[in-house]
Motif scaffolding. Structure first.
Motif, mmCIF file in Angstrom:
data_model
loop_
_atom_site.group_PDB
_atom_site.id
_atom_site.type_symbol
_atom_site.label_atom_id
_atom_site.label_comp_id
_atom_site.label_asym_id
_atom_site.label_seq_id
_atom_site.Cartn_x
_atom_site.Cartn_y
_atom_site.Cartn_z
ATOM 1 N N ASP A 175 0.834 -1.208 0.000
ATOM 2 C CA ASP A 175 0.000 0.000 0.000
ATOM 3 C C ASP A 175 0.865 1.252 0.000
ATOM 4 N N ALA A 176 1.997 1.190 0.746
ATOM 5 C CA ALA A 176 2.882 2.352 0.807
ATOM 6 C C ALA A 176 3.470 2.661 -0.572
ATOM 7 N N SER A 177 3.859 1.623 -1.317
ATOM 8 C CA SER A 177 4.417 1.831 -2.655
ATOM 9 C C SER A 177 3.382 2.428 -3.596
ATOM 10 N N ARG A 178 2.165 1.924 -3.518
ATOM 11 C CA ARG A 178 1.114 2.451 -4.392
ATOM 12 C C ARG A 178 0.769 3.901 -4.052
ATOM 13 N N GLU A 179 0.852 4.229 -2.778
ATOM 14 C CA GLU A 179 0.612 5.617 -2.371
ATOM 15 C C GLU A 179 1.728 6.527 -2.898
ATOM 16 N N ARG A 180 2.968 6.044 -2.882
ATOM 17 C CA ARG A 180 4.077 6.837 -3.440
ATOM 18 C C ARG A 180 3.864 7.076 -4.932
ATOM 19 N N ILE A 181 3.414 6.050 -5.631
ATOM 20 C CA ILE A 181 3.163 6.213 -7.067
ATOM 21 C C ILE A 181 2.105 7.285 -7.291
ATOM 22 N N ARG A 182 1.034 7.229 -6.495
ATOM 23 C CA ARG A 182 -0.029 8.238 -6.643
ATOM 24 C C ARG A 182 0.491 9.640 -6.329
ATOM 25 N N ALA A 183 1.343 9.748 -5.314
ATOM 26 C CA ALA A 183 1.806 11.066 -4.881
ATOM 27 C C ALA A 183 2.897 11.640 -5.778
ATOM 28 N N LEU A 184 3.849 10.796 -6.183
ATOM 29 C CA LEU A 184 5.016 11.284 -6.923
ATOM 30 C C LEU A 184 4.892 11.091 -8.431
ATOM 31 N N LEU A 185 4.052 10.133 -8.841
ATOM 32 C CA LEU A 185 3.922 9.829 -10.269
ATOM 33 C C LEU A 185 2.445 9.818 -10.670
ATOM 34 N N THR A 244 20.192 9.225 1.458
ATOM 35 C CA THR A 244 19.115 8.582 2.189
ATOM 36 C C THR A 244 17.790 9.192 1.731
ATOM 37 N N PHE A 245 16.744 8.366 1.679
ATOM 38 C CA PHE A 245 15.479 8.789 1.079
ATOM 39 C C PHE A 245 14.325 8.642 2.063
ATOM 40 N N THR A 246 13.356 9.563 1.958
ATOM 41 C CA THR A 246 12.112 9.457 2.711
ATOM 42 C C THR A 246 10.987 8.888 1.854
ATOM 43 N N GLY A 247 11.171 8.907 0.520
ATOM 44 C CA GLY A 247 10.115 8.452 -0.372
ATOM 45 C C GLY A 247 9.042 9.492 -0.602
ATOM 46 N N THR A 248 9.389 10.758 -0.385
ATOM 47 C CA THR A 248 8.434 11.851 -0.585
ATOM 48 C C THR A 248 9.071 12.918 -1.482
ATOM 49 N N ALA A 249 8.286 13.940 -1.794
ATOM 50 C CA ALA A 249 8.776 15.026 -2.644
ATOM 51 C C ALA A 249 9.930 15.786 -2.005
ATOM 52 N N VAL A 250 10.098 15.648 -0.690
ATOM 53 C CA VAL A 250 11.221 16.290 -0.003
ATOM 54 C C VAL A 250 12.551 15.851 -0.593
ATOM 55 N N ASP A 251 12.587 14.619 -1.105
ATOM 56 C CA ASP A 251 13.843 14.072 -1.622
ATOM 57 C C ASP A 251 14.272 14.677 -2.961
ATOM 58 N N LEU A 252 13.353 15.205 -3.715
ATOM 59 C CA LEU A 252 13.679 15.638 -5.081
ATOM 60 C C LEU A 252 14.764 16.722 -5.118
ATOM 61 N N PRO A 253 14.663 17.791 -4.340
ATOM 62 C CA PRO A 253 15.743 18.784 -4.397
ATOM 63 C C PRO A 253 17.054 18.269 -3.825
ATOM 64 N N ARG A 254 17.001 17.245 -2.985
ATOM 65 C CA ARG A 254 18.222 16.686 -2.422
ATOM 66 C C ARG A 254 19.063 15.953 -3.465
ATOM 67 N N LEU A 255 18.465 15.606 -4.582
ATOM 68 C CA LEU A 255 19.215 14.924 -5.637
ATOM 69 C C LEU A 255 20.217 15.861 -6.322
ATOM 70 N N SER A 256 19.988 17.144 -6.197
ATOM 71 C CA SER A 256 20.898 18.107 -6.822
ATOM 72 C C SER A 256 22.285 18.002 -6.189
ATOM 73 N N GLY A 257 23.254 17.617 -6.983
ATOM 74 C CA GLY A 257 24.613 17.457 -6.486
ATOM 75 C C GLY A 257 24.896 16.121 -5.845
ATOM 76 N N CYS A 258 23.880 15.269 -5.737
ATOM 77 C CA CYS A 258 24.069 13.940 -5.144
ATOM 78 C C CYS A 258 25.032 13.116 -5.994
ATOM 79 N N VAL A 259 25.921 12.395 -5.330
ATOM 80 C CA VAL A 259 26.839 11.506 -6.050
ATOM 81 C C VAL A 259 26.151 10.164 -6.281
ATOM 82 N N PHE A 260 26.271 9.643 -7.501
ATOM 83 C CA PHE A 260 25.755 8.322 -7.840
ATOM 84 C C PHE A 260 26.942 7.396 -8.089
ATOM 85 N N GLY A 261 26.983 6.291 -7.366
ATOM 86 C CA GLY A 261 27.996 5.286 -7.612
ATOM 87 C C GLY A 261 27.577 4.453 -8.812
ATOM 88 N N VAL A 262 28.291 4.592 -9.911
ATOM 89 C CA VAL A 262 27.864 3.973 -11.167
ATOM 90 C C VAL A 262 28.893 2.968 -11.675
#
Length: 300
Positions: free
Chosen positions: A37-47, A123-141
């Motif tokens: 249910d939590a995943s489906r709620e995230r989809i509704r909220a973020l997507l 680290t992620f909360t799974g909410t829109a709060v995380d979106l601006p935190r991606l700016s400058g975030c390092v991705f291990g690729v």
């Protein structure tokens, strides 16, 4: 790079946020799979408006398949989607596991997919709060030469910066992040418990400026940022700490001793603590975890 049709399997805290960021960058998020249910709620909220479907249907509809499932499930998900024909030739298949590299995607590669390991050091909360935190975030690729340009473009679209990690160093890379971030949360939680026991009404307010300064100094200066009773050689203060913890918060004593021991070793190695002082503090730490009966026997 051209905009891609994106599907996400595992709309947890990471998957839904990354898919939302890719959508904001112009990619078409066509479908998402989430069981809880939590995943489906995230989809509704973020997507909003994105189709919720089975993992196999999500995979079939995507040019870029994001696998954002727990580490221990990843190999099984790849195997199932590859065997069913849902993963197809030419498709980019990217996972967000820190521990795994490309080998976990071998079955997808066998049917013609193009593998990418794409782990956000965040680290992620799974909410829109995380979106601006991606700016400058390092991705291990980790990716092959043929996928390098696309990988860098995806990280750029997510607002991040790529850190290339060799296949055989992925687990070490992830251990460093887990030790630094996950264990930090445990450490801070214990410190707040101790402050509460000492009478603090708002322990977070007490710790925030101290921890912020300590973290900034550690990141800027490494071991040179160490302060406190162990670095100063304050034997009696360390002994008092150990007694108080044993009496009032014995569950924190093992972690205190472990971190104090490593702090002691670092302070002694760089010469800030005289060997004789370090040895006496070390003996205190060693004795702190010895059960009282054994300690009495040892004294005899």
């Amino acid at each position: 790079m051209p905009h891609l049709k994106v599907g996400v399997v595992g709309a947890g805290r990471v998957g839904a946020v990354l898919a939302a960021a890719l959508r904001a960058a112009g990619h078409d998020v066509v479908a998402a799979a989430g069981e809880s249910d939590a995943s489906r709620e995230r989809i509704r909220a973020l997507l909003p408006g994105v189709r919720v479907d089975k993992p196999s249907a999500v995979a079939r509809s995507a040019d870029l398949l994001l696998l954002t499932v727990p580490d221990d499930m990843l190999a099984n998900v790849v195997s199932m989607l590859s065997a069913s024909g849902a993963i197809h030739a030419g498709q980019y298949v990217a996972h967000t596991s820190g521990r795994h590299g490309l080998a976990v995607l071998d079955e997808a590669v066998a049917v013609g997919a193009r593998p990418i390991a794409l782990h956000p050091a965040m680290t992620f909360t799974g909410t829109a709060v995380d979106l601006p935190r991606l700016s400058g975030c390092v991705f291990g690729v980790t990716a092959g030469e043929a996928e390098r340009e696309v990988t860098e473009a995806l990280v750029d679209d997510l607002g991040g910066r790529p850190m290339w990690v060799a296949e055989d160093r992925r687990t070490l890379y992830h251990a460093a992040l887990a030790h630094g971030a996950n264990h930090l949360v445990t450490l801070v939680a214990q410190a707040m418990e101790l402050l509460t026991a000492a009478g603090a009404e708002h322990p977070a307010d007490t710790l925030r400026p101290l921890l912020t300064a300590a973290l900034d100094n550690a990141l800027d200066h490494g071991d040179a940022a160490l302060t406190g009773p162990i670095v100063r050689g304050d034997l009696n203060t360390v002994a008092a700490h150990l007694d108080e913890l044993a009496a009032h918060a014995p569950h924190t004593l093992p972690s205190y001793v472990a971190m104090a021991r490593d702090t002691l070793d670092r302070a002694a190695t760089d010469g800030r603590l005289l060997p004789i002082r370090a040895a006496r503090i070390g003996a205190l730490l060693d004795a702190a975890l010895v059960p009282p009966v054994d300690r009495t026997a040892a004294d005899r």
